[in-house]
Scaffold this active site. Structure first.
Site, PDB file in Angstrom:
ATOM      1  N   HIS A  82       0.855  -1.169  -0.308  1.00  0.00           N
ATOM      2  CA  HIS A  82       0.232  -0.177   0.041  1.00  0.00           C
ATOM      3  C   HIS A  82       1.319   0.899  -0.255  1.00  0.00           C
ATOM      4  O   HIS A  82       1.982   1.086   0.231  1.00  0.00           O
ATOM      5  CB  HIS A  82      -0.592   0.318   1.302  1.00  0.00           C
ATOM      6  CG  HIS A  82      -2.398   0.987   1.132  1.00  0.00           C
ATOM      7  ND1 HIS A  82      -3.523   0.149   0.541  1.00  0.00           N
ATOM      8  CD2 HIS A  82      -2.718   2.002   1.314  1.00  0.00           C
ATOM      9  CE1 HIS A  82      -4.384   1.396   0.763  1.00  0.00           C
ATOM     10  NE2 HIS A  82      -3.595   2.217   0.850  1.00  0.00           N
ATOM     11  N   ASP A 161     -14.209   2.529   6.676  1.00  0.00           N
ATOM     12  CA  ASP A 161     -12.780   3.362   6.133  1.00  0.00           C
ATOM     13  C   ASP A 161     -13.552   3.680   5.346  1.00  0.00           C
ATOM     14  O   ASP A 161     -13.143   5.801   4.576  1.00  0.00           O
ATOM     15  CB  ASP A 161     -11.629   2.530   5.812  1.00  0.00           C
ATOM     16  CG  ASP A 161     -10.897   3.104   5.097  1.00  0.00           C
ATOM     17  OD1 ASP A 161     -10.430   4.258   4.977  1.00  0.00           O
ATOM     18  OD2 ASP A 161     -10.147   2.597   3.998  1.00  0.00           O
ATOM     19  N   ARG A 168     -12.890  11.977   4.241  1.00  0.00           N
ATOM     20  CA  ARG A 168     -12.220  13.032   4.522  1.00  0.00           C
ATOM     21  C   ARG A 168     -11.389  13.994   3.892  1.00  0.00           C
ATOM     22  O   ARG A 168     -11.177  15.083   3.152  1.00  0.00           O
ATOM     23  CB  ARG A 168     -10.291  12.294   5.155  1.00  0.00           C
ATOM     24  CG  ARG A 168     -10.591  11.529   6.391  1.00  0.00           C
ATOM     25  CD  ARG A 168      -9.831  10.997   7.056  1.00  0.00           C
ATOM     26  NE  ARG A 168      -8.298  11.278   6.098  1.00  0.00           N
ATOM     27  CZ  ARG A 168      -7.172  10.478   6.065  1.00  0.00           C
ATOM     28  NH1 ARG A 168      -7.721   8.848   5.700  1.00  0.00           N
ATOM     29  NH2 ARG A 168      -6.432  10.592   5.642  1.00  0.00           N
ATOM     30  N   SER A 183      -6.592   4.326   8.549  1.00  0.00           N
ATOM     31  CA  SER A 183      -7.116   4.133   7.530  1.00  0.00           C
ATOM     32  C   SER A 183      -6.341   2.947   6.123  1.00  0.00           C
ATOM     33  O   SER A 183      -7.235   1.847   5.598  1.00  0.00           O
ATOM     34  CB  SER A 183      -7.549   5.243   6.526  1.00  0.00           C
ATOM     35  OG  SER A 183      -7.135   5.237   4.804  1.00  0.00           O
ATOM     36  N   LYS A 187      -7.922  -1.919   6.447  1.00  0.00           N
ATOM     37  CA  LYS A 187      -7.839  -2.100   5.171  1.00  0.00           C
ATOM     38  C   LYS A 187      -7.037  -3.681   5.460  1.00  0.00           C
ATOM     39  O   LYS A 187      -7.259  -4.428   4.491  1.00  0.00           O
ATOM     40  CB  LYS A 187      -7.550  -1.450   4.114  1.00  0.00           C
ATOM     41  CG  LYS A 187      -9.055  -0.613   3.775  1.00  0.00           C
ATOM     42  CD  LYS A 187      -8.383   0.266   2.416  1.00  0.00           C
ATOM     43  CE  LYS A 187      -7.079   1.389   2.250  1.00  0.00           C
ATOM     44  NZ  LYS A 187      -7.894   2.503   2.680  1.00  0.00           N
TER      45      LYS A 187
END
Ligand code: URA
Length: 377
Positions: A82, A161, A168, A183, A187
């Site tokens: 990520h 999320d 956001r 966040s 995930k």
């Protein structure tokens, strides 16, 4: 307990208990807490921060807000990657097919654009037909059949999320360590991987502008990862300039295709091979990073990585012919320098902002984006 009390506590810089955090996360996920109340609390968190315990509790509550995936029937080692986001960041799209071409299962859930940063899902959706919202069963099947699946967050997986992320994006609360860490890690915990490489971007085109902040975010996410039993490596990357040659959804798909065919910008190559090298290390290919980078580069040179990318697009209903003829923006206006000279620096943040203004990002949660809007450097 009620949401107004929770908002006032955080507004007044008090620490939230685990129960209060769970009350907010569950209530917002179910739609019992309104967008404006959630926005007030998220803004209070943005301004007043959270300590480690609050961040950990927020992450776990968000991870448990929906289903959690068990991928152990596919492989003992499930690797995920990520990025904390950047301008022109197409690294996931290049790295993941490389990794899948080794036969290492890739189960990747990505996000949409956030603030000035682009999102892998928006980029993939610029390919006609490509479905980012397939069911979790189909996601697992694709991994079993072709070794890779790349989807958006489903409504079942860390739905808290999904809602907070979209909120956001439109209330100027993107660059916050507690909000980013929870966040990303919620995930990753929900998605079932047990090994994780995080690209923590730093500089003008990232949420973390200073190295110190990027280090803090890295340490925090590693600690949460390990608490959840996920072996986590963080790689800090420079985002002072947009990465690669293109910014904008369809144009970054074009750059991905070129990169996977070997025509790759030097900065993209360095980051791709470093991330791939660490993923290979986690997958048991040995400690020698340079050897692992060479292995990854071979997958680009022998065409296997590109073949895997095409297979992925086809499997998720994308038009593979489009990859050879990517749609251009309706209006293309070259801006010429008034005098000759050398470009020594490109302001990543300003380029990100210009892309949003052109339509590549969102001003409101519901906004459609223009996939062809872009900045070409
Ligand atoms: N990526 C995410 O998934 N969340 C963030 O907050 C930032 C980048």
């Amino acid at each position: 307990m009620n949401i107004i009390e929770i908002i006032s506590k955080k507004r007044d810089k008090e620490k939230l208990s685990q129960e209060e955090i769970e009350y907010f996360v569950n209530g917002y996920t179910k739609g019992e807490i309104t967008d404006y109340q959630a926005a007030a609390l998220v803004m209070a968190i943005y301004i007043n921060g959270m300590d480690y315990e609050e961040i950990k509790n927020l992450t776990i509550a968000m991870a448990n807000s929906g289903e959690t995936l068990d991928l152990s029937d596919i492989s003992k080692t499930i690797i995920d990657k990520h990025s904390s986001g950047g301008v022109g960041d197409k690294i996931t799209l290049i790295v993941m097919p490389i990794i899948a071409s080794f036969g290492i299962p890739v189960a990747k859930m990505s996000g949409r654009g956030l603030g000035i940063t682009g999102g892998t899902i928006d980029k993939l959706e610029s390919i006609p037909g490509y479905k980012t919202d397939i069911s979790l069963d189909e996601f697992k099947n694709n991994i079993k059949e072709i070794g890779i699946s790349l989807i958006g967050q489903t409504k079942d997986l860390a739905p808290a999320d999904k809602k907070i992320y979209a909120l956001r994006d439109t209330i100027a609360c993107t660059d916050s360590i507690p909000l980013i860490a929870s966040s990303i890690m919620s995930k990753k915990i929900a998605a079932g991987a047990n090994k994780l490489v995080l690209e923590v971007t730093c500089g003008s085109g990232a949420f973390m502008k200073e190295e110190k902040e990027a280090e803090e975010l890295s340490r925090l996410m590693k600690k949460i990862g390990e608490l959840a039993g996920i072996e986590t490596i963080c790689v800090m990357t420079n985002m002072n300039q947009p990465i690669g040659r293109a910014v904008g959804n369809s144009l970054e798909i074009e750059e991905t295709v070129e990169s996977l065919k070997g025509n790759i910008a030097e900065d993209v190559k360095q980051v791709v091979l470093t991330i791939a090298g660490y993923i290979l290390k986690l997958a048991g290919y040995g400690e020698d990073l340079n050897e692992n980078k060479k292995r990854a580069w071979e997958k680009i040179q022998n065409g296997e990585a590109y073949k895997k990318f095409v297979q992925l697009i086809e499997k998720q209903y994308g038009d593979v012919k489009y990859l050879e003829d990517i749609k251009k923006a309706k209006y293309i206006i070259p801006i010429k320098a008034e005098k000759s000279g050398y470009v020594v620096n490109l302001q990543a943040e300003n380029i990100g902002k210009a892309s949003i203004t052109l339509g590549a990002g969102r001003m409101k949660k519901e906004d459609e984006i223009d996939h062809t809007a872009r900045n070409n450097s």
